[in-house]
Scaffold this motif. Structure first.
Motif, PDB file in Angstrom:
ATOM      1  N   THR A  45      53.241  44.425  38.850  1.00  0.00           N
ATOM      2  CA  THR A  45      53.407  43.335  37.902  1.00  0.00           C
ATOM      3  C   THR A  45      54.859  42.858  37.929  1.00  0.00           C
ATOM      4  O   THR A  45      55.710  43.438  38.587  1.00  0.00           O
TER       5      THR A  45
ATOM      6  N   SER B  25      51.103  48.801  37.210  1.00  0.00           N
ATOM      7  CA  SER B  25      50.253  48.934  36.042  1.00  0.00           C
ATOM      8  C   SER B  25      48.794  48.846  36.468  1.00  0.00           C
ATOM      9  O   SER B  25      48.393  47.869  37.106  1.00  0.00           O
TER      10      SER B  25
ATOM     11  N   GLN C 276      56.813  42.892  30.913  1.00  0.00           N
ATOM     12  CA  GLN C 276      56.694  43.239  32.323  1.00  0.00           C
ATOM     13  C   GLN C 276      57.032  42.089  33.257  1.00  0.00           C
ATOM     14  O   GLN C 276      57.315  42.303  34.437  1.00  0.00           O
TER      15      GLN C 276
ATOM     16  N   ASP D 135      51.981  53.475  32.736  1.00  0.00           N
ATOM     17  CA  ASP D 135      52.425  52.693  33.871  1.00  0.00           C
ATOM     18  C   ASP D 135      53.201  53.576  34.824  1.00  0.00           C
ATOM     19  O   ASP D 135      53.865  54.531  34.416  1.00  0.00           O
TER      20      ASP D 135
ATOM     21  N   SER E 271      45.797  48.573  27.330  1.00  0.00           N
ATOM     22  CA  SER E 271      47.236  48.321  27.384  1.00  0.00           C
ATOM     23  C   SER E 271      47.998  49.073  26.294  1.00  0.00           C
ATOM     24  O   SER E 271      49.193  49.317  26.423  1.00  0.00           O
TER      25      SER E 271
END
Length: 298
Positions: A274, A269, A262, A20, A15
């Motif tokens: 999301t 993602s 998000q 994204d 992450s």
């Protein structure tokens, strides 16, 4: 359980560096709340922010504009003069440096003390702030502004493995359900009528928060929740009693703080939708309700 936690740790690393993708354009129906008067919403794009109204938070901006708000970017330092004509200030994932900088540098203070003081005075006098700050290193970058309002940010990666979203393969995706006591009653979650009621919210890899006295924990974590401490979340502490979103009045103004970004937009993602692009949640209505409360429609 070890498998779930391992996947969570993999996602923590991913992450920080994952790219994204854009969400499909929204189809928004219904009459706007503001048809004749259009409250001005300033969206911060001047602090090395992760998201802009033309990229990851484009769906968020589309929802607001469809509801009658005038959404404008603000790229200059925060001053009372710059904020004077705004109804709402939105700050999402600020950083001290861009993605090319080492992660710890991104987590240095994103705002000067003068900016934090200007925002706090503006809210005191009747402005409304939506502050959204994700997991490490965003929590530390936003700390100075959060501190002005008595909000404690963990700057961690918050796990609530008993309440994960079943079809997403990591332990940082969380489902908050009213029936489980994880969506608290408040004008934001109640809405203006039964159709606007919030019962299910999905969040995606954020941090935990604790608000000042008198604040409402909109999305409290379960007693089993844990904060994985930076930089790699291998050390855990309890997140019981903390929340991923809160709301409160401050002087004549209002403040909403989210510990996850998000949930308030729609982003692809790791190949998965999301936020309000993910099925089975009330996140889209939550965005509307938050802005309605901040702009005093509810």
């Amino acid at each position: 359980m070890k498998y779930v936690l391992l996947l969570g740790l993999v996602f923590v690393h991913a992450s920080l560096f994952a790219k994204d993708g854009p969400a499909p354009p929204l189809e928004i129906s219904g009459k706007p709340t503001y048809r004749f008067v259009h409250p001005r919403v300033l969206f911060d794009e001047g602090h090395h922010n992760v998201h802009f109204t033309t990229t990851g938070f484009r769906p968020f901006a589309e929802v607001l504009r469809a509801d009658g708000y005038k959404v404008e970017p603000i790229r200059e330092p925060f001053t009372e003069a710059a904020l004077a004509k705004a109804r709402v200030l939105v700050v999402v994932n600020p950083r001290a440096a861009g993605k090319e900088a080492p992660v710890p540098e991104r987590g240095r203070p994103a705002f000067s003390p003068e900016e934090c003081a200007a925002v706090e005075r503006w809210v005191q006098r009747g402005g409304s702030l939506l502050l959204v700050a994700d997991h490490y290193p965003i929590g530390s970058a936003a700390k100075g502004l959060a501190d002005r309002f008595g909000v404690d940010m963990s700057n961690a990666f918050t796990f609530d493995v008993e309440h994960v979203i079943a079809d997403l393969p990591n332990s940082l995706t969380i489902v908050f359900e009213r029936s489980q006591g994880m969506v608290k009653d408040h004008p934001i979650t109640r809405g203006r009528n039964p159709k606007e009621r919030i019962d299910v919210v999905h969040t995606f890899a954020g941090q935990s928060l604790r608000g000042p006295a008198g604040s409402t924990a909109l999305l409290p974590f379960s007693d089993q929740a844990e904060d994985g401490l930076p930089p790699d979340a291998t050390e855990r502490v309890s997140a019981a009693g903390r929340t991923q979103a809160l709301a409160f009045s401050h002087g004549k103004g209002r403040v909403v703080v989210f510990g996850e970004a998000q949930a308030l937009t729609s982003i692809i993602s790791a190949g998965q939708p999301t936020g309000f692009g993910h099925p089975g949640n009330d996140n889209l209505q939550l965005v509307r309700n938050v802005l309605h409360w901040l702009s005093r429609k509810i």
